[in-house]
Motif scaffolding. Structure first.
Motif, PDB file in Angstrom:
ATOM      1  N   LYS A  40       0.808  -0.795   0.069  1.00 40.19           N
ATOM      2  CA  LYS A  40      -0.258   0.117  -0.101  1.00 40.19           C
ATOM      3  C   LYS A  40       0.778   1.189   0.259  1.00 40.19           C
ATOM      4  CE  LYS A  40      -3.491  -1.954   2.307  1.00 40.19           C
ATOM      5  NZ  LYS A  40      -3.401  -2.064   4.158  1.00 40.19           N
ATOM      6  N   TYR A  41       0.825   2.266  -0.838  1.00 34.59           N
ATOM      7  CA  TYR A  41       1.360   3.613  -0.741  1.00 34.59           C
ATOM      8  C   TYR A  41       0.695   4.985  -1.015  1.00 34.59           C
ATOM      9  CZ  TYR A  41       1.750   2.153  -5.389  1.00 34.59           C
ATOM     10  OH  TYR A  41       1.628   1.316  -6.490  1.00 34.59           O
ATOM     11  N   GLN A  55      11.883   9.506  -5.147  1.00 37.32           N
ATOM     12  CA  GLN A  55      10.901   8.592  -4.513  1.00 37.32           C
ATOM     13  C   GLN A  55      10.853   7.405  -5.627  1.00 37.32           C
ATOM     14  OE1 GLN A  55       7.495   9.321  -2.344  1.00 37.32           O
ATOM     15  NE2 GLN A  55       8.198   8.372  -1.086  1.00 37.32           N
ATOM     16  N   TYR A  58      10.371   3.736  -3.108  1.00 36.14           N
ATOM     17  CA  TYR A  58       9.262   3.078  -4.138  1.00 36.14           C
ATOM     18  C   TYR A  58      10.513   2.523  -5.319  1.00 36.14           C
ATOM     19  CZ  TYR A  58       5.635   5.725  -2.247  1.00 36.14           C
ATOM     20  OH  TYR A  58       4.671   6.493  -1.248  1.00 36.14           O
ATOM     21  N   ALA A  99      11.435   1.484   0.737  1.00 34.34           N
ATOM     22  CA  ALA A  99       9.310   1.289   1.492  1.00 34.34           C
ATOM     23  C   ALA A  99       8.747   0.350   1.038  1.00 34.34           C
ATOM     24  CB  ALA A  99       9.481   2.992   1.515  1.00 34.34           C
ATOM     25  N   VAL A 100       8.876   0.525  -0.427  1.00 39.46           N
ATOM     26  CA  VAL A 100       8.305  -0.495  -1.093  1.00 39.46           C
ATOM     27  C   VAL A 100       8.828  -1.074  -1.997  1.00 39.46           C
ATOM     28  CG1 VAL A 100       5.682  -0.737  -2.652  1.00 39.46           C
ATOM     29  CG2 VAL A 100       6.065   1.140  -0.026  1.00 39.46           C
ATOM     30  N   GLN A 128       8.321  -1.515   6.604  1.00 37.15           N
ATOM     31  CA  GLN A 128       8.677  -1.587   5.115  1.00 37.15           C
ATOM     32  C   GLN A 128       7.421  -2.854   4.523  1.00 37.15           C
ATOM     33  OE1 GLN A 128      13.365  -2.364   6.206  1.00 37.15           O
ATOM     34  NE2 GLN A 128      13.035  -1.871   3.651  1.00 37.15           N
ATOM     35  N   GLN A 129       7.161  -1.853   3.552  1.00 40.59           N
ATOM     36  CA  GLN A 129       6.248  -3.317   2.475  1.00 40.59           C
ATOM     37  C   GLN A 129       7.639  -4.230   1.359  1.00 40.59           C
ATOM     38  OE1 GLN A 129       2.972  -1.975   1.885  1.00 40.59           O
ATOM     39  NE2 GLN A 129       3.286   0.147   2.228  1.00 40.59           N
TER      40      GLN A 129
END
Lengths: 484, 440, 251
Positions: free
Chosen positions: A76-77, A251, A287, A313-314, A342-343
């Motif tokens: 999710k972001y 990002q 990302y 982060a993703v 984190q994902q």
């Protein structure tokens, strides 16, 4: 994200500007924010690309406009505003911190633990440009000369487009077509740079090739494009990334890596990904939406992917192998560690087309903090994959009770002589193991790092030696603060 | 989907149920709304990635006539399990008392047709009906809610143990045209009650039929339900069934399905372990041939700590048969000390057969023991050789091994009487086939 | 000063009180044996001394060289010189034995503010101890305790003991899972390490271990307390008469 209205305005301004000679301003170091056909043309012009390359980019861009951002991954972001990003910035651009004093203390602490020399710390933290410090320009040149004399082409992809257009034209987009997926298609349209490796027939490249040698050449971060081709009987081992956490203001990262192995060729591709994961509360961070795919085109060809994913982060990443040649084989070894917020949704695809093709998947996922991690993999045995074999082992380790670990394998078989074996387990570090280590004097964090390194060993040992040592340290550092 | 275009099964004249109380009308509407929004699932929906219902949309299914009766001697009972049990026969989802044999019901057991209960005592089912099945992610179950007319209603009182199994025979018959029906079953076992319920799904090969059944199971504390199912329709039958079970503390839900017949079968089981010490077993085996399609989709939801579950599925595929196994274990945030295992094994016996497996773990608690395994491949050459080295010819050896493979899961059935009936079914099925089927 | 001084110790695990006022003093150079029936609290005692999570001291004190152990984490107690030879040594997949040993040695060095051990020095030390204890060195190449036989696990624990050089060695049911030959080898290892500045606490149900590791003092633990103490002849007496008398006394 900035207000969409403003960006729309900016885009309008920019496109209007173009009418009045935006393209003539080719000396500028930076394209305006936003994405449009003109920006694509600008990037291509800036890089002095041939017409076919521009067409490739435009085809991709036009197709991208028809695509929807994928939402099937378990991440999710907030929505990404693609018009609120710079797609071209010349390497000179620098608005990072002025000295190490201005750099995040946690980051410096990590560098120290990894044993990174102060000069390199400055580069990684973005304080200085690489060429200002590194003496490696000459080192890299020396290597390049030596490699060139053997027939190995190793350099930036921009260079290759100019100097070896016939090779690039033949292979670029042959594994990951421009229409492949949302992020790959975006990359095709706007990629700025990346590596190109070509190893001619019968040659075993005598040294590990690494982005490290190329680091001074271009600022390639955001939309990296890598193409590696091994001709018949050739071999290369390629290292990507760096164990030190790299700061990057961009990002969104959407890289594409294509590998092509002809008859009897072998490519070993190792990655340590440690982009900025954001802070403890999940603010900031990269990302990382990467498309990596290998085509084992020739008989007996072999591709091996090893990845250690601790950053971003993703993460959305599935290094894959298309096993087309008879007896070809693909391997995927992965360690993914997520901590804090984190994902990661990562795994692989092994598509067995040829006879007696082999694949092996070893995935070790460690989730800590409040992080969420998914292994997603596909093994497909096509009708003609006589005698094909796959073995998959997916283990997840949970550290703490606020994180999640998920396993989503897809197994599709259409050939009765093909065999697929899949095993997965989920567990945590047992209290007995922790106590045993602590009774021998290790504190809790060292004990966790030691046990987790043991858990990942099968994967870490496939890394080249120097990389493996650093990766082990990284495993420990990535889990700091996750216990106690 | 455009708003003007109605999903299939709704454009035809609906069998408008007669008089209805307010809550039922509301429930129906809620179901229809979901189905109108979601429509017939396509392979683009992740849960239906490997099972394509396109064929259903193309066939013009009429709502099954409510008054179809099949003469007792025409009932395809040979296809059903042969069991000494209390027997209920449903034809196109409609209870047929004429051919049912309930005898004198034991004390504490209520077995009735749902339509009768809805008429006479709607308050009895109101708190239960649709509680588990009205969900956005189950559009076909929602369609069932919208169109439900009849089905099985079972209620077993606190502490009562049923010593004879209850056998439900569901017969599908097109009658004079392709027919769709939507049976709705409600099973409630109160605290400590114990029962075995067996379903045989069979049919007459006259016209295509589509059975879209929903079974809602509620188990009170310490209750035990053994729930077995034989899916053995003719080549003209489509069966999509979902069973939803809510299992309270210390209760035990054991499910097994054997799929050997039917053109397309989807057996979906969702078990929520909602009380500590609850135990769920979801097993199944299948054998498909020709153009058959069998889909087993399982979700075991560990909602609380200290529950245990296991899933075991095995199957063989021949001809151009296709099998799907999607099994998911969900362990929620606080469901510590969960123990959940899952295994799927498939044997491919021919070129053209296909098996798609998606075993899935979604885990949010750390103190768990969860694992899954999946294998796909051909018959073990060494086993085959071993048998042949003892003088058994290849075909017989192969048949023996196939039977053993399928039967392996059948042996896990804990009700002995029912287990024997299933084993007989596997053997019948095996001897009933041409041996040639098992070779290329 | 006593090496270990336990006074009126009460401890519980999961709300259940297991130790109910236990006192015991061990001086450097001494070998103590704690014997007792199953469930008397023998293993609880070793867990409390070493700081295993879940074991809670409710009353009394445990001092090690005058330091209150309740204040120290399990790893700090280990660094201070308390070593537990586990009844069932734990398997740690993927962690190489040598790496594990080196990490443990360095943890202790760090605790005392010393430099990390030099790689060569470490190897030399390890080789000398391996030779001393007659251990097959291929064991060192394997993951910690994974695939080790019962005897190998115990020998590996003794090797760790030799490398880490503790002051107090606690042998928890050292004989479980060992045949007589394996037991003799492990016990010989322990005896090699005996010295006037080290003490041993043997926790055992059976007397047979004490034929090899001969105690100076024998204590009978029953019902969470030491109900009788004596010399090594007490162990023989127990072997003959069993624990019935004490179980009754404790109840």
């Amino acid at each position: 994200m900035a207000a969409t209205d403003t960006t729309v305005d900016t885009v309008r301004e920019v496109t209007e500007q173009y009418k009045y000679g935006f393209v003539t301003d080719i000396e500028s170091d930076m394209a305006p924010k936003g994405l449009s056909e003109d920006i694509v043309r600008f990037i291509s012009a800036k890089k002095e690309e041939p017409e076919w390359m521009l067409e490739f980019r435009l085809r991709a861009y036009r197709h991208w406009l028809t695509l929807k951002e994928p939402d099937w991954a378990k991440v999710k972001y907030p929505p990404i505003d693609y018009q609120d990003t710079y797609y071209y910035a010349a390497p000179k651009k620098k608005d990072g911190p002025a000295s190490l004093d201005e750099v995040d203390a946690d980051l410096l602490e990590t560098y120290k633990k990894l044993g990174i020399p102060i000069q390199e710390q400055e580069i990684l933290a973005g304080v200085v440009a690489v060429d200002a410090v590194f003496d490696s320009v000459s080192v890299a040149t020396t290597y390049k000369k030596k490699l060139a004399s053997m027939g190995v082409i190793f350099g930036s992809i921009s260079e290759a487009i100019k100097e070896h257009p016939e090779l690039v034209k033949k292979y670029l987009g042959s594994v990951v077509p421009y229409s492949d997926n949302y992020f790959a298609t975006l990359n095709c349209a706007v990629f700025t740079d990346g590596s190109f490796v070509f190893v001619p027939k019968g040659l075993r490249c005598p040294m590990e090739l690494s982005t490290y040698f190329r680091i001074n050449e271009k600022n390639t971060g955001q939309f990296e494009r890598t193409l590696i081709v091994c001709e018949e009987g050739a071999y290369v081992s390629y290292l990507e990334g760096c164990t030190a956490p790299q700061r990057d203001e961009n990002q969104l990262h959407a890289a594409v890596v294509e590998l092509v192995a002809l008859d009897d060729a072998e490519i070993k591709y190792s990655t340590v990904q440690n982009w900025y994961p954001g802070d403890k509360n999940g603010k900031g961070g990269i990302y990382n939406f990467v498309t990596k795919r290998a085509l084992c085109k020739g008989k007996n060809s072999k591709v091996s992917w090893t990845q250690v994913e601790t950053g971003s982060a993703v993460t959305w990443k599935y290094p894959s192998c298309i096993l087309q040649g008879d007896n070809s084989s693909g391997e995927f070894y992965s360690v993914a560690i997520t901590n804090n917020a984190q994902q990661a949704d990562t795994g692989t695809k092994m598509i067995h087309l040829g006879k007696n093709t082999r694949s092996r998947i070893i995935s070790k996922g460690i989730a800590a903090g409040k992080s969420d991690q998914t292994y997603r993999g596909l093994v497909r045995m096509q009708g003609k994959a006589e005698g094909a074999r796959n073995f998959t082992q997916c283990d997840s380790l949970l550290v703490g009770d606020k994180c999640g670990a998920h396993t989503v394998p897809y197994i599709e078989s259409r050939n009765p002589t093909a065999q697929v074996e899949h095993e997965a387990t989920t567990s945590r570090i047992s209290e007995e193991q922790l106590f045993y280590c602590m009774q021998r004097g290790l504190n809790e964090e060292s004990a966790v790092a030691l046990i987790v390194n043991g858990f990942c060993k099968e994967v870490l040992q496939t890394l080249p030696m120097e990389f493996a040592v650093e990766a082990q340290k990284l495993v420990g550092i990535s889990l700091e603060g996750s216990v106690g | 989907m455009s708003t003007t275009e109605m999903p299939p099964f709704l454009d035809a004249a609906l069998p408008v149920p007669v008089e209805e109380t307010g809550w039922l009308a509301d429930l129906r509407q809620a179901g229809l709304d979901i189905y109108k929004r979601k429509g017939l699932p396509t392979p683009k929906v992740e849960a239906w990635k490997y099972t394509n219902l396109g064929g259903l949309a193309k066939t013009e299914f009429k709502p099954a006539a409510l008054d179809v009766t099949v003469a007792a001697d025409k009932l395809p009972l040979a296809a059903a399990l042969s069991l000494d049990a209390l027997a209920l026969v449903f034809v196109n989802g409609r209870f047929d008392p004429a051919v049912s044999d309930l005898g004198a019901l034991p004390k504490g057991l209520r077995v009735e047709s749902l339509s009768k209960v809805l008429q006479a005592e709607p308050a009895l089912v109101e708190p239960l009906l649709g509680k588990l099945a009205t969900r956005e992610d189950l559009p076909l179950a929602a369609l069932n809610t919208g169109l439900l007319t009849d089905g099985l209603f079972v209620r077993l009182a606190k502490g009562v143990t049923l010593d004879k199994a209850l056998h439900v025979v569901s017969v599908a018959s097109g009658g004079s045209s392709a027919a769709a029906f939507h049976p709705r079953n409600l099973i409630v076992l109160e605290e400590g009650a114990k029962a075995t319920i067996v379903e045989s799904h069979v049919g007459l090969p006259d016209f295509p039929t589509f059975e879209n059944s929903v079974t809602e199971v509620t188990l009170g504390e310490g209750a035990e339900l053994k729930h077995y199912r034989l899916l053995n329709g003719p080549d003209t039958s489509y069966h999509v069934g979902v069973t939803l079970a809510d299992v309270a503390a210390k209760a035990r839900y054991e499910s097994f399905a054997l799929a050997i017949g039917g053109a397309l079968t989807r057996n979906e089981v969702r078990v929520v372990l909602s009380g500590e010490g609850a135990h769920g077993v979801v097993n199944g085996s299948y054998a498909v041939h020709g153009g058959q399609h069998v889909d087993n989709t399982v979700l075991v939801d560990h909602a609380v700590p200290r529950a245990t579950s296991s899933q075991l599925f095995k199957g063989v595929l021949d001809g151009t048969g296709k099998a799907v196994f999607q099994g998911k274990v969900l362990v929620r945030r606080d469901a510590q000390e969960t123990d959940a295992q899952q295994l799927h094994k498939a044997l491919l016996l021919s070129r053209g057969a296909e098996v798609d497996t998606k075993p899935e773990l979604e885990i949010y608690a750390d103190d768990v023991k969860c694992s899954h395994g999946a294998t796909v491949g051909e018959m073990d050459a060494e086993q085959l050789f071993y048998l042949m080295a003892r003088g058994i010819d290849e075909e017989t050896a192969l048949a023996l091994l196939v039977e053993a493979f399928v039967e392996d899961v059948v042996h896990e059935i804990s009700d002995e009487v029912v287990r024997e009936a299933f084993i007989r079914k596997v053997r019948d099925w095996q001897t009933g086939r041409e041996k040639a089927v098992w070779s290329e | 000063m006593a090496l270990l001084a336990i006074k009126d110790l009460r401890a519980r695990v999961e709300e259940k009180e297991i130790l109910k006022g236990l006192s015991l003093t061990i001086n450097p150079g001494e070998v103590h044996a704690i014997m007792g029936p199953n469930g008397a609290g023998k293993s609880t005692l070793s867990s409390v001394i070493t700081g295993k999570p879940g074991y809670e001291i409710t009353e009394g004190s445990v001092l090690f060289e005058g330091k209150d152990l309740a204040e120290l984490a399990a790893n700090e107690r280990a660094c201070e010189g308390i070593f537990l030879a586990f009844q069932y040594p734990v398997e740690i997949p993927g962690v190489n034995y040598t790496t594990f040993l080196k990490t443990a040695i360095n943890a202790k060095r760090k605790y005392f503010g010393e430099e990390e051990i030099d790689a060569m020095e470490f190897l030399k030390l390890m080789k000398s101890k391996i030779k001393l204890l007659k251990i097959a060195d291929d064991m060192m190449k394997r993951p910690v305790n994974v695939g080790f036989s019962g005897g190998e696990k115990k020998r590996a624990d003794v090797l760790q003991m030799a490398m880490l050089d503790p002051k107090l060695m606690i042998l928890d049911e050292m004989d479980s899972g060992l045949d007589i030959d394996a037991l003799r080898i492990a016990a010989d290892g322990v005896n090699t390490l005996r010295s006037p500045d080290k003490a041993i606490l043997c926790i055992t149900h059976y007397q047979r271990l004490l034929d090899y590791v001969v105690p100076d003092f024998v204590h009978v633990l029953a019902g969470g307390r030491i109900v009788k103490s004596g010399g090594k002849e007490l162990a023989l007496e127990l072997e003959e008469k069993g624990y019935t008398e004490f179980e009754n006394a404790a109840a």
